[in-house]
Design an enzyme around this catalytic site. Structure first.
Site, PDB file in Angstrom:
ATOM      1  N   TRP A 198       1.248  25.841  38.502  1.00  0.00           N
ATOM      2  CA  TRP A 198       1.335  27.376  38.372  1.00  0.00           C
ATOM      3  C   TRP A 198       2.726  27.783  38.094  1.00  0.00           C
ATOM      4  O   TRP A 198       2.911  29.088  37.243  1.00  0.00           O
ATOM      5  CB  TRP A 198       1.034  27.967  39.617  1.00  0.00           C
ATOM      6  CG  TRP A 198      -0.554  28.174  39.927  1.00  0.00           C
ATOM      7  CD1 TRP A 198      -1.038  27.448  40.916  1.00  0.00           C
ATOM      8  CD2 TRP A 198      -1.265  28.722  39.088  1.00  0.00           C
ATOM      9  NE1 TRP A 198      -2.532  27.736  40.845  1.00  0.00           N
ATOM     10  CE2 TRP A 198      -2.678  28.543  39.599  1.00  0.00           C
ATOM     11  CE3 TRP A 198      -1.367  29.712  37.907  1.00  0.00           C
ATOM     12  CZ2 TRP A 198      -4.118  29.116  39.255  1.00  0.00           C
ATOM     13  CZ3 TRP A 198      -2.634  30.147  37.371  1.00  0.00           C
ATOM     14  CH2 TRP A 198      -3.844  30.070  38.084  1.00  0.00           C
ATOM     15  N   TRP A 249      -5.031  33.461  32.322  1.00  0.00           N
ATOM     16  CA  TRP A 249      -5.872  33.571  33.686  1.00  0.00           C
ATOM     17  C   TRP A 249      -6.404  35.256  33.723  1.00  0.00           C
ATOM     18  O   TRP A 249      -5.535  36.095  33.189  1.00  0.00           O
ATOM     19  CB  TRP A 249      -4.926  33.542  34.802  1.00  0.00           C
ATOM     20  CG  TRP A 249      -5.490  33.362  36.173  1.00  0.00           C
ATOM     21  CD1 TRP A 249      -6.107  32.476  36.667  1.00  0.00           C
ATOM     22  CD2 TRP A 249      -5.581  34.715  36.864  1.00  0.00           C
ATOM     23  NE1 TRP A 249      -6.680  32.920  37.923  1.00  0.00           N
ATOM     24  CE2 TRP A 249      -6.647  34.203  38.079  1.00  0.00           C
ATOM     25  CE3 TRP A 249      -5.390  36.116  36.865  1.00  0.00           C
ATOM     26  CZ2 TRP A 249      -6.959  35.262  38.989  1.00  0.00           C
ATOM     27  CZ3 TRP A 249      -5.816  37.093  37.562  1.00  0.00           C
ATOM     28  CH2 TRP A 249      -6.457  36.659  38.604  1.00  0.00           C
ATOM     29  N   GLU A 261      -4.342  26.636  49.507  1.00  0.00           N
ATOM     30  CA  GLU A 261      -5.532  27.002  48.674  1.00  0.00           C
ATOM     31  C   GLU A 261      -6.332  25.742  48.778  1.00  0.00           C
ATOM     32  O   GLU A 261      -5.794  24.535  49.203  1.00  0.00           O
ATOM     33  CB  GLU A 261      -5.177  27.423  47.186  1.00  0.00           C
ATOM     34  CG  GLU A 261      -4.278  28.557  47.200  1.00  0.00           C
ATOM     35  CD  GLU A 261      -4.321  29.171  45.770  1.00  0.00           C
ATOM     36  OE1 GLU A 261      -4.466  30.318  45.489  1.00  0.00           O
ATOM     37  OE2 GLU A 261      -3.607  28.400  45.077  1.00  0.00           O
ATOM     38  N   ASP A 297      -8.767  25.804  38.740  1.00  0.00           N
ATOM     39  CA  ASP A 297      -9.352  24.830  39.734  1.00  0.00           C
ATOM     40  C   ASP A 297     -10.833  24.548  39.524  1.00  0.00           C
ATOM     41  O   ASP A 297     -11.638  25.111  39.128  1.00  0.00           O
ATOM     42  CB  ASP A 297      -9.571  25.744  41.121  1.00  0.00           C
ATOM     43  CG  ASP A 297      -8.059  26.261  41.483  1.00  0.00           C
ATOM     44  OD1 ASP A 297      -7.220  26.189  40.756  1.00  0.00           O
ATOM     45  OD2 ASP A 297      -8.187  27.159  42.472  1.00  0.00           O
TER      46      ASP A 297
END
Length: 500
Positions: free
Chosen positions: A307, A52, A210, A28
């Protein structure tokens, strides 16, 4: 040519224009802020690997939104917390008291994702860090967190200064992600927060919300007529599958966001329409947020990934890129207010119109290779045409032959399709091969603008009324841009430019 990092290693898929870190994982965009002539792009980053984890704020700067310089990690994780998404503002009034009397503090408002071994195991709460040297070094606020609901899914604060009928104060939009709610709070000093209201809308029950954003824009350039825009990223449940970004239009009175009555957006086959609309109709535009500090413009960037397969993309020592920056405006189209996205790109270094396609017999159904790309070169293709309802035209973007990504304009179906099932490397994840569909607004002329940069395609339809953003991973370094059209298609523009 523009650079995407301080010393990037050129490889097959590294973009020439879109920002990528020199190495390691990125997701992000965070803390987008413009100050003293510099654009600051902070982002979710793993300083230690290509997967990640170890979430920290990476940092890059630019003076033109085209050429980015990667800076040292801004806000690192530690044993107590990962540093999740958020926003940054310049506290010009020093409401926080964090300034030193000579420099206005740059304040980052981020989500502390507390470790299991910390004093708040598993909690997500909002915290501050501040910089007194234009974002070069950062200090975490000693009183963190500044807003704690005891929740494990309360995150992604976007903060802005509100000055309206209800007063003047900071507003924070954050999400209770699993509950699919945007929560609004206000503060006089960025430290003490008071609940205002929340906003919810329909969505798949297994989806999380989100990266909210909330801002005001004029309608059709008229400052006397404005609308408030609420952005929310959803995963899963995106219009093309996996991750996606929605927007809602309405009003904000300083306390509550109220969605305006509007026609619902299209939805995948077999699913009911949703309220609001989709910011992008592709698979790879997520967590888009806007820059603070731009008084007359609203500019957004998004994470160019999904994702579903982000951890598997075949990019080597780096993983993920940011989208092109896009200026956001509101236009009335077919009686409704719509968001319009205009890419911010450098001027063309060269531009070529295809006389072969535009000649007197241009409607004869020809195929023509317009250009061949090469690593480090960014191409823009523009097409303007009119077509009978049953006629189609488009682009094939791939190696010599018939393979490649195919962009098809289909007026009869009322859509534009981007088919990447044969675009190159597609076997690294089962969800990557796909066909994306964006609505095509009715009209005599169809305008298409496509940006082709190593591993991505960004498509702007009808001047930005709809967009499709998709990753592609061609097999080889050279990619053809081939135009095709049915016989009845009448063309006014077919142009390919190399951006400088």
């Amino acid at each position: 040519m523009t650079s995407t990092a301080s010393a990037p290693t050129r490889d097959l898929y590294r973009p020439g224009l879109h920002y990528t870190p020199a190495k390691n994982w990125m997701n992000d965009p965070n803390g987008l802020v413009f100050h003293q002539g510099v654009y600051h792009l902070f982002y979710q980053h793993n300083p230690f690997g290509t997967d990640w984890g170890n979430m920290s704020w990476g940092h890059a700067t630019s003076t033109d939104l085209h050429t980015w310089t990667e800076q040292p990690v801004a806000i690192p994780c530690d044993d107590d917390e990962a540093v999740f998404s958020g926003s940054a503002v310049v506290d010009e009034r020093n409401t926080s008291g964090l300034g030193n009397g000579s420099a206005a503090p740059m304040v980052a408002v981020y989500t502390s994702a507390y470790a299991k071994e910390s004093s708040r195991p598993g909690v997500q709460a909002q915290s501050l860090a501040y910089s007194l040297d234009e974002g070069r070094t950062w200090t975490k606020y000693a009183g963190n967190p500044v807003l704690d609901r005891g929740s494990s899914d309360f995150r992604d604060p976007k903060v802005f200064w509100y000055d309206g009928p209800a007063g003047a104060y900071w507003v924070m939009a954050a999400v209770e992600a699993a509950e699919q709610r945007v929560l609004l709070h206000k503060s006089a000093d960025l430290i003490h927060w008071e609940y205002l209201s929340d906003f919810a809308a329909d969505g798949p029950p297994d989806s999380v919300w989100e990266c909210p954003d909330l801002f005001e824009l004029p309608i059709d350039g008229d400052a006397a007529r404005t609308v408030w825009v609420l952005i929310v990223s959803v995963n899963p449940g995106g219009v093309a599958g996996g991750s996606g970004t929605r927007y809602f239009l309405g009003s904000f009175d300083g306390v509550r966001f109220t969605e305006e009555s509007a026609r619902p957006s299209a939805a995948p086959a077999g699913e009911p329409p949703l309220r609001g609309s989709w910011l992008d109709w592709g698979r790879d535009y997520y967590a888009a947020v806007s820059f603070d500090g731009l008084a007359q413009r609203r500019v957004m960037m998004g994470w160019m990934n999904n994702w579903d397969y982000a951890a598997a993309t075949p990019t080597g020592v780096w993983r993920s890129a940011m989208s092109l920056p896009r200026e956001i405006t509101v236009r009335t189209a077919n009686g409704h207010s719509r968001l319009v996205q205009t890419p911010i790109v450098p001027p063309a270094a060269s531009s070529t119109a295809s006389d072969e396609v535009l000649g007197a017999d241009s409607g004869s159904g020809r195929r023509a290779v317009l250009a061949t790309t090469a690593p480090g070169k960014v191409h823009r293709a523009r097409i303007s045409a009119s077509a009978a309802a049953a006629a189609t035209f488009g682009l094939r973007i791939g190696g010599p032959g018939t393979g490649g990504a195919r962009l098809i304009v289909d007026p009869a179906a009322g859509e534009i399709r981007l088919d990447r099932r044969d675009s190159g490397r597609v076997d690294f994840h089962e969800h990557f091969p796909s066909i994306e569909r964006a609505p095509l607004e009715a009209g005599e002329r169809i305008d298409l603008e496509v940006y082709i940069d190593a591993c991505s395609l960004e498509v702007f339809v009808q001047g930005g009324l709809a967009t499709i953003t998709d990753l592609v991973f061609p097999h080889g370094p050279d990619t053809e841009i081939e135009f095709f059209a049915d016989p009845s298609v009448v063309l006014s523009t077919v142009e390919v430019a190399v951006l400088g």
